[in-house]
Design a protein around this motif. Structure first.
Motif, PDB file in Angstrom:
ATOM      1  N   GLU A 255       0.827  -1.193   0.000  1.00  0.00           N
ATOM      2  CA  GLU A 255       0.000   0.000   0.000  1.00  0.00           C
ATOM      3  C   GLU A 255       0.868   1.253   0.000  1.00  0.00           C
ATOM      4  N   LEU A 256       0.208   2.399  -0.326  1.00  0.00           N
ATOM      5  CA  LEU A 256       0.928   3.669  -0.489  1.00  0.00           C
ATOM      6  C   LEU A 256       0.907   4.518   0.760  1.00  0.00           C
ATOM      7  N   GLY A 257       0.369   4.028   1.790  1.00  0.00           N
ATOM      8  CA  GLY A 257       0.333   4.794   3.035  1.00  0.00           C
ATOM      9  C   GLY A 257      -0.680   5.908   3.026  1.00  0.00           C
ATOM     10  N   TRP A 258      -1.759   5.754   2.256  1.00  0.00           N
ATOM     11  CA  TRP A 258      -2.773   6.802   2.225  1.00  0.00           C
ATOM     12  C   TRP A 258      -3.599   6.752   3.515  1.00  0.00           C
ATOM     13  N   LEU A 259      -4.060   7.906   3.915  1.00  0.00           N
ATOM     14  CA  LEU A 259      -4.781   8.048   5.192  1.00  0.00           C
ATOM     15  C   LEU A 259      -6.267   7.748   4.986  1.00  0.00           C
TER      16      LEU A 259
ATOM     17  N   ASN B 282     -11.111  -9.376 -14.074  1.00  0.00           N
ATOM     18  CA  ASN B 282     -11.006  -9.754 -15.488  1.00  0.00           C
ATOM     19  C   ASN B 282      -9.753 -10.574 -15.759  1.00  0.00           C
ATOM     20  N   GLY B 283      -9.387 -11.403 -14.839  1.00  0.00           N
ATOM     21  CA  GLY B 283      -8.261 -12.303 -15.024  1.00  0.00           C
ATOM     22  C   GLY B 283      -6.931 -11.764 -14.585  1.00  0.00           C
ATOM     23  N   SER B 284      -6.860 -10.526 -14.043  1.00  0.00           N
ATOM     24  CA  SER B 284      -5.596  -9.942 -13.616  1.00  0.00           C
ATOM     25  C   SER B 284      -5.679  -9.543 -12.154  1.00  0.00           C
ATOM     26  N   GLN B 285      -4.487  -9.601 -11.454  1.00  0.00           N
ATOM     27  CA  GLN B 285      -4.422  -9.224 -10.048  1.00  0.00           C
ATOM     28  C   GLN B 285      -4.305  -7.701  -9.934  1.00  0.00           C
ATOM     29  N   PHE B 286      -5.113  -7.125  -9.045  1.00  0.00           N
ATOM     30  CA  PHE B 286      -5.080  -5.683  -8.843  1.00  0.00           C
ATOM     31  C   PHE B 286      -5.053  -5.374  -7.347  1.00  0.00           C
ATOM     32  N   TYR B 287      -4.235  -4.349  -6.983  1.00  0.00           N
ATOM     33  CA  TYR B 287      -4.364  -3.729  -5.668  1.00  0.00           C
ATOM     34  C   TYR B 287      -5.350  -2.595  -5.805  1.00  0.00           C
ATOM     35  N   SER B 288      -6.122  -2.387  -4.776  1.00  0.00           N
ATOM     36  CA  SER B 288      -7.083  -1.288  -4.838  1.00  0.00           C
ATOM     37  C   SER B 288      -7.398  -0.802  -3.441  1.00  0.00           C
ATOM     38  N   TYR B 289      -7.895   0.454  -3.377  1.00  0.00           N
ATOM     39  CA  TYR B 289      -8.543   0.950  -2.175  1.00  0.00           C
ATOM     40  C   TYR B 289     -10.032   0.783  -2.420  1.00  0.00           C
ATOM     41  N   SER B 290     -10.699   0.080  -1.541  1.00  0.00           N
ATOM     42  CA  SER B 290     -12.117  -0.198  -1.782  1.00  0.00           C
ATOM     43  C   SER B 290     -12.922   0.044  -0.511  1.00  0.00           C
ATOM     44  N   VAL B 291     -14.225   0.246  -0.713  1.00  0.00           N
ATOM     45  CA  VAL B 291     -15.162   0.405   0.382  1.00  0.00           C
ATOM     46  C   VAL B 291     -16.510  -0.116  -0.096  1.00  0.00           C
ATOM     47  N   CYS B 292     -17.271  -0.754   0.797  1.00  0.00           N
ATOM     48  CA  CYS B 292     -18.555  -1.308   0.359  1.00  0.00           C
ATOM     49  C   CYS B 292     -19.482  -1.446   1.571  1.00  0.00           C
ATOM     50  N   ASN B 293     -19.978  -0.334   2.087  1.00  0.00           N
ATOM     51  CA  ASN B 293     -20.920  -0.331   3.206  1.00  0.00           C
ATOM     52  C   ASN B 293     -22.288   0.119   2.712  1.00  0.00           C
ATOM     53  N   VAL B 294     -22.832  -0.590   1.746  1.00  0.00           N
ATOM     54  CA  VAL B 294     -24.060  -0.127   1.105  1.00  0.00           C
ATOM     55  C   VAL B 294     -25.292  -0.297   1.973  1.00  0.00           C
ATOM     56  N   GLY B 295     -25.193  -1.153   2.975  1.00  0.00           N
ATOM     57  CA  GLY B 295     -26.363  -1.376   3.800  1.00  0.00           C
ATOM     58  C   GLY B 295     -26.471  -0.440   4.981  1.00  0.00           C
ATOM     59  N   GLU B 296     -25.434   0.377   5.204  1.00  0.00           N
ATOM     60  CA  GLU B 296     -25.426   1.262   6.368  1.00  0.00           C
ATOM     61  C   GLU B 296     -25.829   2.680   5.941  1.00  0.00           C
ATOM     62  N   ARG B 297     -26.564   3.321   6.835  1.00  0.00           N
ATOM     63  CA  ARG B 297     -26.975   4.684   6.555  1.00  0.00           C
ATOM     64  C   ARG B 297     -25.867   5.681   6.914  1.00  0.00           C
TER      65      ARG B 297
END
Length: 903
Positions: free
Chosen positions: A7-11, A31-46
């Protein structure tokens, strides 16, 4: 992260969320390739408020505008059961500036929103499309900045964040170097450059850098200084034997005739020894030699009172100049003592500065031997004397002498004693025709006598008293009587004496070549071979297209033929797919040109006829057509130089008329100009004129006629003669003095014909000398017999050039007619809407910015301008200054806003 493997040390914020999870690093297969990512997925929370902040991004000082390219995926909210009310499919991007890295300190209030990021495509089932969006962050001014991404309830993964700015790369344009420049936030950023080595510019070279990192709109280009030419964006020295005299010139030119280069980087070519330039010769022009000796000097008696007519022929070598003059010296000998004849002897018209090859000498004493010496001079004679008076002696290079003795006896008339004995040189010619007869009051020959002679003199007797006689002598050539004739008029006295010699000397007469119409040949190819030399196409190199004719393109090229000096030429080509008739018509012009040899007629170098692609090769005229050259240099050429150009054209037309050739299409567009401003007659094919200009020709059963340049009898009856060419020459004079203005302006052909038949004649151009305009009017006389002949025109123009003061009297000029202004209105009669529109109507639109900068933005303001006001806004060229001033005068006169314009 892909490159670093971590990781890049992002806050992330908030850092502690209990069971809730904000942005986090994830490694996914996409799509068949390895990726690093910053992700978030709290779709059920208000009320989601998850932040991801980059590390501190340092900014280049000049980069106030950066681009942010995002690659991300967003999941379809419909793929989540029961989350349709809280799920989002967008996220926000923020930025915050700082002069130093603030570490892990994070306050939302320091960030300002840049944009909302929405995907073009969202993830459905197994398809996970990657979205790419680019946004601009503008107005940056501190040392660095942060980017932050706010999630408010989406299922999103950021795969890549690319931050960059655009630059216009370092470049060289128009011989100016410009540094790498960061694209700014303005549409165009002004960038100053520096001229490259050996290049100069009147103003600082400038170019503009766009927001997209592209260079556009170069201003104030650099040009190579004298002695250098541009080759592949570099100013290189002129090679030995070449020169460049001025900055605006593009290429080094071959040193002109009779000059020599001094080495590399020559700005001028000095004359070779024995050749000179006159004071008014351009330093870039050729050098000239001194003239040779006058030829065939002869003396003929005229009067019993001791009058002698001296005649001679021009020298075989004029030194390459047309400004020949002659001087006559007289010495008388009494026994062995000789001395100058003194002031008693009279010369008509003069003893010096003669342009004609004849002079009458009177007031001679009886029983003395007289020796007459005729010297030839040209424009460089004075320069030669200054350079080396001992080496070159008097201004002329040679003289011819004839001796006479006057007996003081005898009376002319009735065939009595000859009063002079001549010992001058001369060679008898072949057969001659001598015609003489009496003239009535209308100068028509009423009776005549014809003799065929095998000698050069004839005795005339039994003449009637008080009667006018005309003598005409012509040589007999292979084709019959033709060529030039000697013509003179005499009148006998009331007591039976005559005032002309009993012996009419013809030794100065030389048979002249006459024009042969190539269309009289059964096989046109025979005419081409007779009058034009064949050139192998391997000896011709085409360089660039300089024009287009009816038959094909015209190229500038180089002729490198054995036995010829290498030099530039013009190459007319025949386009593919031609018919045999088109080929014959194409080559017929060469058959005509090949018969001419005169310094003011375009020179034919040769033809290519024995190969597939036919060509006509002529000398190259650097400045192109005269009408365009004049328009490009409006107001820059003094009147005496314009008259000199007309003198050259008239000399060429005199030569053509002497050969019995009628041009039929004499116009400024058919005159070519070289670097020395020497004018040469060209275009010897009337059937090919103005094919693309229907308003330029008038169709008759016999073909097309250039109406604006053609004499009325030629339009009405197709009567083309040298006199109709004289009419056309008058139009050419008007074009030259009007700097390429279109004759009769915007009048239609029918309006032109009607106006001419109603005795309308073109008005005097602005600043046209009165003597020149009077000659124009003579050329436009309705009766062709009363128009001057080309020898008369040449003689008059020579006199004007010898007396510059005669050009100071200016013909009356009416700006309302001559500039064709519709007062303060445009061509449709409506008032001029702007100063720019008015300037465009008088072809002075290049000064629009000058008027605007001076605050002259309305026609009312223009009408109050004085001559000094026009100068003060930057109009310096005399011709331009007067054109604008006269235009304002015309506007004032028609609108009656002021009665007097102070000039």
């Amino acid at each position: 992260m892909k490159a670093s493997g971590s990781e890049l040390g992002w806050l992330t914020w908030p850092s502690e969320q209990g069971d809730k999870r904000g942005w986090e690093v994830a490694q996914k297969t996409l799509n068949g390739s390895q990726f690093y990512s910053y992700s978030v997925c709290n779709v059920g929370e208000r009320e989601q408020d998850n932040w991801l902040r980059t590390t501190f991004i340092q900014r280049r000082p000049s980069a106030s505008r950066v681009m942010v390219e995002l690659q991300f995926v967003v999941r379809d909210c419909n793929s989540f059961d029961g989350a349709s009310l809280t799920c989002k499919e967008t996220f926000n991007m923020y930025t915050s500036e700082a002069d130093a890295d603030v570490g892990t300190t994070f306050r939302k209030g320091q960030f300002k929103k840049v944009t909302t990021i929405a995907p073009d495509e969202i993830t459905r089932k197994n398809l996970q499309p990657v979205n790419t969006e680019t946004r601009v962050v503008d107005g940056l001014s501190l040392k660095g900045f942060y980017l932050a991404f706010q999630d408010i309830g989406a299922c999103v993964a950021i795969l890549s964040v690319r931050v960059y700015y655009k630059t216009c790369p370092a470049t060289v344009k128009s011989l100016a170097s410009f540094p790498e420049t960061v694209a700014g936030s303005q549409a165009l950023s002004k960038v100053d450059g520096v001229c490259m080595e050996n290049a100069v510019s009147e103003k600082v070279p400038r170019i503009y850098c766009t927001m997209d990192g592209e260079w556009v709109v170069p201003v104030s280009q650099c040009q190579c200084k004298p002695g250098y030419e541009e080759i592949k964006e570099v100013c290189q020295e002129c090679q030995p034997g070449y020169f460049k005299a001025a900055v605006p010139s593009e290429k080094c030119e071959l040193c002109p005739a009779n000059t020599q280069g001094t080495g590399y980087g020559d700005a001028a070519c000095p004359c070779t020894p024995g050749f000179y330039r006159a004071e008014d010769d351009p330093p870039t022009g050729p050098c000239s030699g001194l003239p040779g000796a006058p030829q065939d000097l002869q003396a003929t008696t005229q009067l019993s009172s001791g009058r002698v007519l001296l005649t001679w022929s021009p020298p075989g070598d004029t030194g390459g100049r047309a400004d020949l003059t002659y001087s006559v010296e007289c010495r008388r000998c009494d026994g062995a003592a000789c001395q100058a004849c003194g002031e008693k002897v009279r010369y008509e018209p003069a003893s010096t500065g003669l342009t004609e090859t004849r002079v009458s000498v009177s007031q001679l004493d009886a029983h003395l031997n007289y020796t007459f010496t005729v010297n030839a001079h040209n424009g460089v004679s004075a320069a030669a004397s200054k350079a080396s008076p001992r080496a070159h002696g008097p201004p002329s290079t040679a003289a011819l002498t004839t001796s006479l003795q006057y007996t003081g006896e005898g009376v002319w008339g009735g065939g009595t004693t000859v009063g002079f004995q001549t010992g001058g040189p001369g060679t008898a010619l072949g057969h001659l025709i001598c015609i003489w007869g009496t003239l009535d009051d209308n100068l028509n020959m009423t009776t005549y006598t014809v003799l065929v002679l095998d000698r050069t003199s004839v005795r005339v007797s039994d003449l009637a008293p008080a009667t006018t006689y005309l003598f005409r002598v012509q040589p007999i050539t292979e084709g019959g009587a033709g060529g030039a004739s000697i013509e003179d008029e005499f009148k006998t006295l009331a007591d039976g004496n005559t005032n002309f010699p009993a012996c009419f000397e013809l030794k100065q007469l030389k048979p002249l070549k006459t024009y042969v119409d190539p269309h009289t040949y059964e096989d046109p190819n025979t005419a081409v071979l007779k009058f034009a030399s064949e050139i192998h196409p391997n000896h011709i190199t085409k360089q660039k297209v300089i024009g287009a004719g009816e038959f094909g393109e015209v190229f500038r090229g180089i002729l490198r033929a054995p036995g010829r000096t290498e030099g530039p030429v013009a190459i007319k080509t025949l386009k593919p797919g031609y018919s045999e008739k088109q080929r014959q018509d194409f080559l017929s012009e060469a058959s005509i040109m090949g018969q001419f040899s005169h310094q003011n007629i375009i020179r034919l170098e040769g033809v290519v006829t024995k190969f597939k692609h036919a060509m006509i090769v002529t000398e190259y005229m650097e400045n192109g057509a005269l009408d365009k050259y004049l328009r490009d240099h409006d107001g820059e050429i003094p009147s005496i130089q314009l008259v000199g150009m007309l003198r050259g054209i008239s000399g060429g037309m005199k030569y053509l008329s002497d050969m019995s050739y009628v041009h039929r299409d004499l116009a400024a567009r058919n005159i070519l100009v070289n670097t020395n401003l020497e004018c040469k007659v060209s275009d010897f094919g009337l059937s090919r004129v103005l094919e693309d200009d229907p308003e330029g020709t008038y169709t008759t059963s016999g073909g097309k006629i250039p109406i604006r340049w053609t004499a009325p009898e030629a339009i009405a009856y197709r009567k083309f003669t040298s006199a109709s060419d004289v009419w056309s020459f008058g139009i050419v004079m008007w074009e030259v003095m009007a700097f390429g203005e279109r004759p009769y302006w915007d009048m239609s052909n029918h309006e032109v014909m009607k106006a001419i038949n109603e005795a309308f004649r073109l008005p005097a151009p602005m600043d046209c000398p009165s003597a020149v305009y009077q000659l124009m009017l003579q050329c436009w006389l309705q009766e062709r017999a009363k128009r001057p002949r080309f020898p008369d025109i040449v003689s008059l123009l020579d006199k004007l050039l010898r007396s510059p003061d005669s050009l100071k009297t200016i013909a009356d000029f009416d700006p309302r007619v001559s500039i064709r202004l519709p007062s303060t209105s445009g061509s449709d009669g409506s008032p001029f809407r702007s100063v720019s529109e008015w300037l465009e109507s008088i072809k002075m639109s290049q000064y629009s910015e000058n008027f605007a900068c001076a605050g002259m933005v309305t026609m009312e303001q223009v009408l109050h301008m004085r001559n000094e006001d026009i100068k003060n806004i930057g109009v310096r060229l005399p011709g331009h200054l007067k054109r604008i001033a006269y235009s304002i005068l015309g506007l004032k006169d028609q609108t009656s806003t002021l009665s007097v314009f102070a000039m």
